[in-house]
Design a protein around this motif. Structure first.
Motif, short mmCIF file in Angstrom:
data_model
loop_
_atom_site.label_atom_id
_atom_site.label_comp_id
_atom_site.label_asym_id
_atom_site.label_seq_id
_atom_site.Cartn_x
_atom_site.Cartn_y
_atom_site.Cartn_z
N MET A 1 0.84 -1.21 0.00
CA MET A 1 0.00 0.00 0.00
C MET A 1 0.87 1.25 0.00
O MET A 1 0.59 2.22 -0.72
CB MET A 1 -0.93 -0.02 1.21
N ALA A 2 1.93 1.24 0.81
CA ALA A 2 2.83 2.40 0.87
C ALA A 2 3.50 2.64 -0.47
O ALA A 2 3.62 3.79 -0.93
CB ALA A 2 3.88 2.18 1.96
N LEU A 3 3.94 1.57 -1.15
CA LEU A 3 4.59 1.72 -2.45
C LEU A 3 3.63 2.28 -3.50
O LEU A 3 4.01 3.10 -4.33
CB LEU A 3 5.15 0.37 -2.92
N VAL A 4 2.38 1.83 -3.47
CA VAL A 4 1.38 2.35 -4.40
C VAL A 4 1.18 3.84 -4.19
O VAL A 4 1.15 4.63 -5.15
CB VAL A 4 0.03 1.60 -4.24
N LEU A 5 1.05 4.26 -2.94
CA LEU A 5 0.83 5.68 -2.63
C LEU A 5 2.04 6.53 -3.00
O LEU A 5 1.89 7.62 -3.55
CB LEU A 5 0.49 5.85 -1.15
N ILE A 6 3.24 6.02 -2.73
CA ILE A 6 4.45 6.77 -3.09
C ILE A 6 4.56 6.91 -4.60
O ILE A 6 4.82 8.01 -5.13
CB ILE A 6 5.71 6.06 -2.53
N GLY A 7 4.37 5.81 -5.31
CA GLY A 7 4.45 5.85 -6.78
C GLY A 7 3.41 6.78 -7.38
O GLY A 7 3.71 7.58 -8.26
#
Length: 298
Positions: free
Chosen positions: A285-291
């Motif tokens: 989830m964190a990677l999706v939001l950062i990207g």
């Protein structure tokens, strides 16, 4: 001190409106998830649009739109696309939960970048955008892989929700060149209302089981009418506050602040006693939001 506070609020008005929009969206999603225990997802699509349509029609009647027009086919396409995205949203909420569904929804900048690259010849992805695209999709893979208790088909609907949201944003941008924004929203809500009516007729009279496309009508009772009203009013709040946010702030900033919907959703799931997603899913989830955030910044 008071003048400084007023100045701060005025300067960050757009961010404030988007935070309210994200909160409304998270609350709407929570109400929809609770209602999905008794109502099929297509009936929730009906409720969501049935409450808002009268308010929108009243607005158009009181203040008629001034617009260029001439792109009715495109407006209808926008409406049908919006209806499909709503189907995906409520189906995903029923089967994936709040935080995962809203994470997929916030992945839309990744798909906008891809579609822009494919459809607009002079648009190209720089190395930084490619990097954050890969980061975002790595996050999606992490969300997919560890959720063995969730059906892959349900996750696919979550991805379709993200793709539909991306196409919807692009369609809105184009449609607003020819139509008042209220007519763009009306096409979205009217198509969702009509499609859900057809789905319920097919499911109820044809005796088809509840699915993505069909649903058997469940008669609301007692306090459920209040839940329906809250669902519709929160949906109106999402649209109204987002519109106001875009008046006072850049699209990239609005999109970035919109990621707060995921945080609100996680908080609501904790309050409802559902707990946190597992550690690997949280990383995804964190990677999706950062990207998505970095792509939206361009």
């Amino acid at each position: 001190m008071l003048p400084r506070v007023q100045t701060f609020i005025h300067k960050n008005k757009g961010i404030g409106f988007m935070l309210l929009s994200s909160l409304c969206f998270a609350l709407m999603s929570a109400v929809a998830q609770i209602m999905s225990r008794r109502f099929p997802s297509v009936e929730l699509v009906l409720f969501r649009n049935a409450v808002g349509l009268p308010f929108l029609m009243l607005s158009l009647w009181q203040k008629p739109a001034v617009q260029k027009g001439g792109k009715l086919g495109f407006l209808i396409f926008r409406g049908l696309l919006g209806a499909f995205t709503l189907y995906c949203l409520f189906f995903a909420l029923e089967h994936l939960g709040l935080s995962l569904t809203n994470t997929y929804g916030q992945a839309f900048p990744l798909f906008i970048a891809i579609f822009t690259f494919l459809w607009i010849p002079n648009e190209s992805l720089n190395s930084k955008q490619v990097l954050f695209l890969l980061i975002g999709f790595m996050g999606i893979l992490l969300i997919f892989q560890p959720s063995a208790d969730k059906n892959w088909a349900n996750h696919s609907v979550g991805l379709l929700y993200a793709i539909g949201t991306a196409l919807g944003y692009m369609a809105i941008k184009e449609a607003q060149k020819y139509y008042d924004s209220r007519w763009v929203i009306f096409s979205f809500m009217a198509a969702g209302f009509s499609a859900s009516c057809i789905s319920l007729l097919i499911g109820t009279w044809g005796n088809y089981p509840n699915s993505f496309w069909s649903g058997q009508w469940v008669q609301p009772e007692g306090k459920e009418y209040i839940e329906i009203l809250i669902l519709g009013l929160l949906a109106l709040g999402v649209q109204s506050f987002t519109t106001q946010a875009l008046r006072f702030e850049k699209t990239s900033v609005v999109g970035a602040v919109g990621n707060s919907a995921v945080l609100f959703s996680i908080m609501i799931e904790i309050i409802l006693g559902h707990g946190l997603p597992n550690f690997v899913v949280l990383i995804g989830m964190a990677l999706v939001l950062i990207g998505s955030y970095q792509i939206s910044k361009k």
